[in-house]
Design a protein around this motif. Structure first.
Motif, short mmCIF file in Angstrom:
data_model
loop_
_atom_site.label_atom_id
_atom_site.label_comp_id
_atom_site.label_asym_id
_atom_site.label_seq_id
_atom_site.Cartn_x
_atom_site.Cartn_y
_atom_site.Cartn_z
N LEU A 226 0.81 -1.22 0.00
CA LEU A 226 0.00 0.00 0.00
C LEU A 226 0.85 1.27 0.00
O LEU A 226 0.38 2.34 -0.39
N LYS A 227 2.10 1.18 0.44
CA LYS A 227 2.97 2.36 0.49
C LYS A 227 3.39 2.82 -0.91
O LYS A 227 3.78 3.97 -1.09
N SER A 228 3.31 1.93 -1.89
CA SER A 228 3.67 2.28 -3.27
C SER A 228 2.42 2.60 -4.07
O SER A 228 1.38 1.96 -3.89
N GLY A 229 2.53 3.55 -4.97
CA GLY A 229 1.40 3.91 -5.81
C GLY A 229 1.81 4.84 -6.93
O GLY A 229 2.98 4.93 -7.27
N TYR A 230 0.85 5.55 -7.45
CA TYR A 230 1.14 6.49 -8.53
C TYR A 230 0.48 7.83 -8.22
O TYR A 230 -0.40 7.93 -7.35
N SER B 290 -3.31 4.59 -4.21
CA SER B 290 -2.74 3.28 -3.91
C SER B 290 -3.86 2.35 -3.48
O SER B 290 -4.84 2.78 -2.85
N SER B 291 -3.73 1.04 -3.83
CA SER B 291 -4.77 0.08 -3.44
C SER B 291 -4.15 -1.30 -3.28
O SER B 291 -3.09 -1.61 -3.84
N ASN B 292 -4.85 -2.12 -2.49
CA ASN B 292 -4.44 -3.51 -2.29
C ASN B 292 -5.63 -4.27 -1.72
O ASN B 292 -6.58 -3.68 -1.19
N ASP C 6 -8.13 -1.95 0.63
CA ASP C 6 -7.98 -0.51 0.85
C ASP C 6 -7.80 0.16 -0.51
O ASP C 6 -7.03 -0.32 -1.36
N ASP C 7 -8.51 1.26 -0.70
CA ASP C 7 -8.38 2.07 -1.91
C ASP C 7 -8.16 3.51 -1.44
O ASP C 7 -9.10 4.21 -1.07
N ILE C 8 -6.89 3.92 -1.42
CA ILE C 8 -6.49 5.18 -0.78
C ILE C 8 -6.24 6.26 -1.83
O ILE C 8 -5.56 6.02 -2.84
N TYR D 125 -7.37 13.20 2.81
CA TYR D 125 -7.13 11.75 2.84
C TYR D 125 -8.47 11.03 2.80
O TYR D 125 -9.41 11.38 3.52
N ILE D 126 -8.56 10.00 1.96
CA ILE D 126 -9.77 9.18 1.92
C ILE D 126 -9.37 7.73 1.64
O ILE D 126 -8.51 7.46 0.78
#
Length: 290
Positions: A120-124, A149-151, A172-174, A207-208
């Motif tokens: 989850l710490k990695s994303g775009y 980021s999502s997982n 989680d979909d952050i 943040y959501i």
């Protein structure tokens, strides 16, 4: 005959000994230079340093005095003086790339959950800037950037205090967005083809997290954050540039709203439970400047 010879020598000296300008800095340094342009904020000039001809600029505030044709001889050939570059004042930048949250995970997590949250710490991210430059170096504008980021995990089992269990999905979909005013410093090459930028922004971070832990719930929060940026750009065509940059977002979430299917609760986090949103963004994109 003697007068003719003397006149010829004087003409030769006046032809070869082209005069050059003087710049005196506020520190008392005297520069034997060739001034190409004087603007309200900067003086553009060429001078000889360690055998090389350098074209550069100096802030008017750093100049005590300057005089044209002060020196009788020139150290800078006229053909080595690059023409004054009229810098662009307006810049629109579009960016996107890879992001990584740099906050440490909570201690004591099971290995399976540790792998889950590490992913989850990695994303775009994607975003944009609009900047207006009041001088060649100084600009003000606004920045927006959105991180995603999502997982997910299947067949997660939860146990309550009575030993009862429930199984289902965990996900989680952050999305984390930043918007705020920006102060930018720009360093142009002599031709304006290449440039370096440093920027600092102070703004609002939203943040959501649309999440599932057997059942659906949502976490919302907001805080103040700071964005620091270092960028490099090179011209592709007239008014169009390619840029690469690295940015640091520094922000901490102190509270949030928890929503499930039936209730909505505001939660204030205790010290030691604060949620770090610190993140590095590595970007590339296109810029329009004019």
């Amino acid at each position: 005959m003697k007068y003719s010879l003397l006149l010829g020598v004087l003409l030769l000296i006046s032809t070869c000994g082209i005069s050059q300008d003087l710049i005196v800095t506020d520190k008392g340094d005297s520069l034997n230079a060739r001034i190409s342009k004087v603007k309200s904020d900067y003086i553009y000039f060429a001078f000889k340093h360690k055998g090389e001809i350098r074209n550069t600029l100096i802030s008017v505030a750093s100049v005590k005095d300057y005089k044209y044709n002060f020196y009788q001889t020139s150290l800078v050939p006229k053909d080595k003086v690059k023409p004054f570059y009229n810098y662009p004042r307006f810049r629109i930048a579009l960016n996107g790339g890879f992001s990584y949250e740099i906050a440490s995970l909570a201690k004591g997590l099971p290995s399976g959950l540790k792998d889950y949250f590490n992913e989850l710490k990695s994303g775009y991210h994607f975003g944009g800037d609009m900047t207006y430059f009041v001088s060649e170096v100084i600009g003000f504008g606004v920045k927006y950037v959105n991180f995603h980021s999502s997982n997910s995990l299947s067949n997660v089992t939860l146990f309550d205090n009575y030993g009862n269990s429930r199984s289902g999905k965990m996900s989680d979909d952050i999305a984390i967005s930043f918007i705020g005013p920006t102060f930018t410093s720009r360093y142009l090459s002599n031709t304006g083809r290449n440039s370096f930028f440093t920027s600092v922004s102070l703004g609002y971070v939203h943040y959501i997290d649309d999440a599932v832990l057997i059942e659906y719930y949502k976490i919302r929060g907001g805080t103040v954050g700071m964005n620091l940026e270092l960028a490099y750009e090179t011209r592709l065509a007239k008014n169009l540039y390619l840029g690469v940059q690295v940015s640091l977002l520094a922000a901490t979430l102190f509270s949030y709203d928890f929503e499930d299917a039936t209730t909505s609760t505001h939660i204030e986090l205790e010290k030691g439970e604060y949620e770090s949103l610190n993140r590095l963004d590595f970007s590339f994109g296109l810029r329009y400047c004019r």
